[in-house]
Design a protein around this motif. Structure first.
Motif: not given
Length: 138
Positions: A74-86, A117-129
């Motif tokens: 049984x594997x435990x995965x842990x994810x954290x945000x390291x950086x959010x760019x544009x 095409x790369x596109x900026x994150x929506x503000x609400x999604x950026x805040x959650x990330x």
């Protein structure tokens, strides 16, 4: 303070090679399963709603395999945000069985529109990330 997104995954027969250990490409499937679950559960953006209009392809990934995992673990995965760019998001993820580390990975995904095409994150999604940023985490 959020300490990261967590998910468990039992190592199934389909993940293993004939020796009964996880075949390394199957880790990438499990890593992607964790990312997809994170988008659904933590961000409220399940891929089935997200992907018809945009996507988050992996631009880079680097993984260190520390110890083998076996059928039934049984594997435990842990994810954290390291950086959010544009238009990008870099995360770190670890996988462990009980307290024994099995892998650590870092990946960068790019937010793209329906044309790829790369596109900026929506503000609400950026805040959650950003809410899942690592604060002095290993």
């Amino acid at each position: 303070m959020i300490t990261g997104f967590q998910m468990q995954q039992k190592v199934l027969f389909k993940h293993c090679d004939p020796a009964g250990i996880v075949f390394f490409p199957r880790y990438y499937e499990m890593i992607n399963d964790c990312v997809e679950t994170f988008f659904d559960t933590a961000l409220g953006m399940p891929f089935e709603r997200f992907h018809p209009h945009r996507a988050v392809p992996t631009a880079a990934i680097e993984t260190r395999f520390i110890a083998p995992s076996r059928h039934g673990d049984l594997l435990d995965f842990r994810l954290v945000t390291a950086a959010v760019g544009r238009t990008s998001w870099t995360y770190r993820m670890t996988g462990a069985c009980q307290t024994q580390p099995r892998f650590e990975t870092s990946a960068t995904l790019v937010h793209v529109d329906a044309n790829g095409t790369p596109t900026p994150w929506p503000d609400a999604l950026r805040q959650k990330l950003t809410a899942y940023e690592a604060h002095n985490d290993p």
